[in-house]
Design an enzyme around this catalytic site. Structure first.
Site, PDB file in Angstrom:
ATOM      1  N   CYS A 135      -4.980  -1.073 -20.414  1.00  0.00           N
ATOM      2  CA  CYS A 135      -4.780  -0.243 -19.214  1.00  0.00           C
ATOM      3  C   CYS A 135      -3.666  -0.759 -18.308  1.00  0.00           C
ATOM      4  O   CYS A 135      -3.529  -0.315 -17.183  1.00  0.00           O
ATOM      5  CB  CYS A 135      -6.085  -0.114 -18.426  1.00  0.00           C
ATOM      6  N   HIS A 182       0.812  -1.218   0.000  1.00  0.00           N
ATOM      7  CA  HIS A 182       0.000   0.000   0.000  1.00  0.00           C
ATOM      8  C   HIS A 182       0.837   1.255   0.000  1.00  0.00           C
ATOM      9  O   HIS A 182       0.502   2.240  -0.635  1.00  0.00           O
ATOM     10  CB  HIS A 182      -0.923   0.016   1.216  1.00  0.00           C
TER      11      HIS A 182
HETATM   12  C1  PEP Z   1      -3.649  -5.283 -15.167  1.00  0.00           C
HETATM   13  O1  PEP Z   1      -3.684  -6.415 -14.709  1.00  0.00           O
HETATM   14  O2  PEP Z   1      -3.011  -4.983 -16.212  1.00  0.00           O
HETATM   15  C2  PEP Z   1      -4.389  -4.186 -14.524  1.00  0.00           C
HETATM   16  C3  PEP Z   1      -4.484  -3.012 -15.079  1.00  0.00           C
HETATM   17  O3  PEP Z   1      -4.900  -4.430 -13.288  1.00  0.00           O
HETATM   18  P1  PEP Z   1      -4.014  -4.410 -11.955  1.00  0.00           P
HETATM   19  O4  PEP Z   1      -2.663  -3.879 -12.341  1.00  0.00           O
HETATM   20  O5  PEP Z   1      -4.732  -3.553 -11.002  1.00  0.00           O
HETATM   21  O6  PEP Z   1      -3.990  -5.842 -11.583  1.00  0.00           O
END
Ligand code: PEP
Ligand code: MG
Length: 737
Positions: A662, A349
């Site tokens: 993303c 965190h």
């Molecule tokens: C990913 O897995 O690429 C994503 C954007 O989610 P997180 O990084 O939150 O797992």
């Protein structure tokens, strides 16, 4: 009044007093220099001409052995010891018995203190103790820089010696500043007790205070700490209740020390015994023990929690073993430039918060807490994952240049903020930002992002100490929507479970948490949790469009079930006369490779898709995204990965459904360039990446790049070939990547 005396005189006086008190013919102080050499700094009894001349490397001779092993050596006949090295300039051949102790401070050896006698004598336990206590005084003198001027020109003390630590990059940015120890060490000045009974009472009271503070930390869920943090605290509790520790502390006081000095001494002894340990588990326990000792010292001097000193430098770099997210937030943001963590994880965190605040951070930096002194100059390189403690002038200059260069670049990016992300041949790209905390929101405006392409709702849950209530969730989402204004926000439903632990949500230890009971799996099995969140999102979006996606979908039916829960919630709200959003757009994250073979069904079901390349990559390559040993081993620019991503883009286009990426790769200009080349027109990334990616886009022509990528991906070149070729392409076309 007596004249203030110089450092050399003071040292000379100290060795004279020790020799007299211990009825020793010789007493000598050796100080460790930065070049790993122990230099004789003062002596009573040996030839005075050898002062600042006699030297031994660490590991050589008895003095070198004490320094390397960090423990006392008590020998009735020193010359018969195999490590004995004769230094003719000292005239020590006439002395037989030898007692040497390391000069230790906070786990580091700063030098060696020795007494010698002509006779073959055995030094008693009390004498060893007394010499160790004196060594503590010397350690403080060395650490306070009192004898610095005595060093020969160019022969720096080890204490000042530059340290370069290779860790892992946790949060982007480069920062130059000065060390602030999150758990500052306490300097013990009063060593000898005047009233032993009183000191024992003080110890008891401090012990009780310590236990309370550890219990309190545990009870508060380790301030939203991770499982790892909790384990550490459990270990603390174990040590705090350890009878052996208490007994050794009491004995040290009964031998005449103050309570503080007793803690220091017992810590030194433990270190000396354990610092030679190479076993990582035991070394960790040593760290726990150090932290606990420091906590006890702060209890004794009545300053239990003191990291937020008023005298924080303007350019503070916080150095901590580990800390909770809330603790970082307690610091004055304007003064914190960087963060160095010894053993927090890249997804902890505190790392998440550091990223959100734009604080450069490096983690997994072994021994940094023991090596750093408050106020030391330090450089945090959050690009390469490196720390330079007490950097030499040339390193500092090089970094200062890099910081200036970055600042100039940032300025250029800021100027691009309102310019469109359009290629030379007129293709527009939507650049959005990833977010998850309120403190991310100002970046939406500053970065010129087109919207929030991924809002990680779990972050609010992760930094809270209790489950956020429905009303709190709703207020939070409303605040996000309000701050985004006209710009769209894609919320992601809770991605918790597995390695994203909520301290207040009971979880079972899983063998492979990343592939465990997490995200939508947990949401579907515990629908009350998901329902509350969906209701909060619906109510926060009254009168506007709600965009929402589900994480870690593995089968299309999971998406359908989650959608059914949302539809029911919406109907329920309407039935009860509540307002609802004007429209709800529902998407899925593509993070699990199994979805690659269900694209037809998936694309028929969803309103949009978002590729979570971080997880997709780790599952496709069977390579833990948080494991630094594997970092960089597999390249997302490999034809295998790019083919999978291209297939998704092609299919989405065929179905007329928006698709974006993303994961982290969206925010890296070279990788983002590859994504455009295989068909993506929408990317979501960290806000700081928008400028660099936009300047790449504005400099390039898409059509020829598409052709080049087709060749590279179809040919199945090796991953490093694709990278090299793309880099060369960018260079040849003047594209900044
Ligand atoms: C990913 O897995 O690429 C994503 C954007 O989610 P997180 O990084 O939150 O797992
Ligand atoms: Mg993910």
């Amino acid at each position: 009044m007596a004249e203030p005396i110089g450092a050399q005189e003071r040292l000379d006086k100290i060795v004279r007093i020790i020799a007299a008190n211990m009825v020793a013919e010789v007493c000598s102080v050796y100080v460790l220099r930065a070049d790993g050499v122990l230099e004789l700094y003062a002596t009573e009894g040996l030839n005075s001409i050898s002062v600042h001349r006699a030297t031994l490397t660490v590991g050589r001779g008895l003095v070198g052995l004490i320094a390397s092993e960090a423990r006392p050596l008590n020998l009735p006949d020193a010359q018969s010891h195999p490590a004995f090295a004769y230094l003719p300039e000292t005239g020590e051949e006439i002395y037989h018995s030898f007692l040497g102790v390391p000069i230790l401070r906070a786990g580091r050896t700063l030098g060696v203190l020795v007494v010698q006698n002509r006779s073959y004598r055995n030094y008693t336990e009390e004498e060893i103790e007394a010499l160790q206590t004196t060594a503590m005084v010397l350690a403080e003198m060395v650490a306070a820089g009192e004898i610095e001027d005595l060093a020969a020109p160019g022969a720096d003390l080890d204490l000042n010696h530059p340290v370069h630590i290779k860790g892992a990059a946790f949060s982007e940015g480069i920062a130059l500043g000065h060390v602030v120890l999150h758990e500052p060490r306490v300097v013990v000045t009063q060593l000898i007790a005047e009233d032993t009974e009183h000191e024992l009472k003080r110890l008891d009271a401090a012990m009780a205070g310590l236990q309370l503070s550890v219990d309190d930390l545990l009870a508060r869920g380790a301030a939203a700490g991770t499982g790892e943090h909790r384990e550490i605290l459990e270990a603390y509790r174990m040590f705090a209740q350890d009878r052996g520790w208490t007994r050794r502390l009491r004995e040290a006081i009964e031998n005449g020390l103050t309570a503080e000095a007793a803690v220091e001494k017992v810590q030194s002894d433990t270190r000396a015994r354990m610092s030679r340990q190479t076993d990582p588990f035991l070394r960790d326990r040593l760290h726990d023990f150090e932290d606990l000792g420091n906590r006890l010292l702060r209890e004794l001097i009545g300053r239990p929690h003191g990291p937020y000193a008023a005298d924080m430098p303007e350019d503070a770099i916080i150095v901590a073993r580990n800390m909770g997210a809330a603790e970082l937030l307690d610091y004055d943001r304007d003064r914190v430039r960087g963060l160095v963590l010894e053993d927090a994880g890249p997804t902890s965190h505190v790392t998440i918060v550091a990223k959100a605040l734009g604080i450069a951070a490096v983690g997994q930096t072994q021994d940094v807490v023991a090596l750093a002194e408050a106020g030391d100059p330090i450089i945090v390189d959050g690009e390469l994952g490196e720390v330079h403690l007490r950097p030499p002038a040339d390193i500092e200059t090089a970094y200062a240049d890099r910081v200036r260069f970055r600042a100039r670049k940032q300025e250029q990016y800021r100027k691009l903020k309102d310019e469109p992300a359009v290629t030379q041949d007129g293709v527009g790209v939507s650049l959005q930002m990833n977010a998850g905390l309120i403190m991310d929101l100002p970046r939406l405006e500053e970065s010129g992002a087109a919207g929030i392409g991924l809002f990680r709702t779990e972050l609010q849950f992760m930094i809270s100490s209790a489950f956020p209530k429905q009303s709190e969730q709703q207020a939070f989402y409303a605040q996000v929507i309000e701050a985004a204004g006209d710009k769209p926000v894609i919320f992601r439903s809770l991605d918790v479970g597995g390695d994203k632990v909520l301290p207040y949500l009971r979880s079972q230890k899983e063998e492979n948490p990343a592939m465990g009971w997490r995200a939508i799996r947990l949401g579907l099995d515990r629908p009350a949790l998901l329902r509350t969140q969906l209701r909060s999102l619906l109510r926060a979006s009254v009168g506007r469009e709600l965009r929402l996606m589900f994480p870690m979908v593995t089968e299309v039916s999971e998406f359908e079930r989650a959608k059914a829960i949302l539809t029911r919630e919406q109907a329920h709200l309407e039935r009860h006369g509540h307002g609802v959003p004007t429209r709800v757009m529902l998407g899925a994250m593509l993070e699990v490779p199994a979805l690659l073979w269900q694209l037809d069904e998936l694309l028929s079901a969803v309103d949009f898709l978002s590729v979570g390349s971080n997880d997709l990559m780790q599952f496709m390559m069977a390579s833990d995204r948080g494991n630094t040993r594997l970092a960089g081993r597999y390249d997302p620019l490999s034809p295998a990965f790019l083919r999978a991503l291209r297939k998704v883009a092609d299919k989405a286009k065929a179905y007329g459904k928006p698709v974006s990426v993303c994961g982290e790769i969206s925010g890296k200009p070279l990788e983002a360039m590859a994504l455009l080349g295989i068909g993506y027109r929408s990317l979501s990334m960290a806000s700081a990446a928008i400028g660099p990616v936009k300047s790449m886009i504005r400099a390039m022509e898409l059509a020829p790049l598409e052709a080049r990528l087709k060749e590279l991906v179809d040919q199945g070149s090796s991953a490093s070939d694709v990278r090299t070729e793309l880099r060369a392409w960018a260079a040849a076309h003047n594209i900044p990547v």
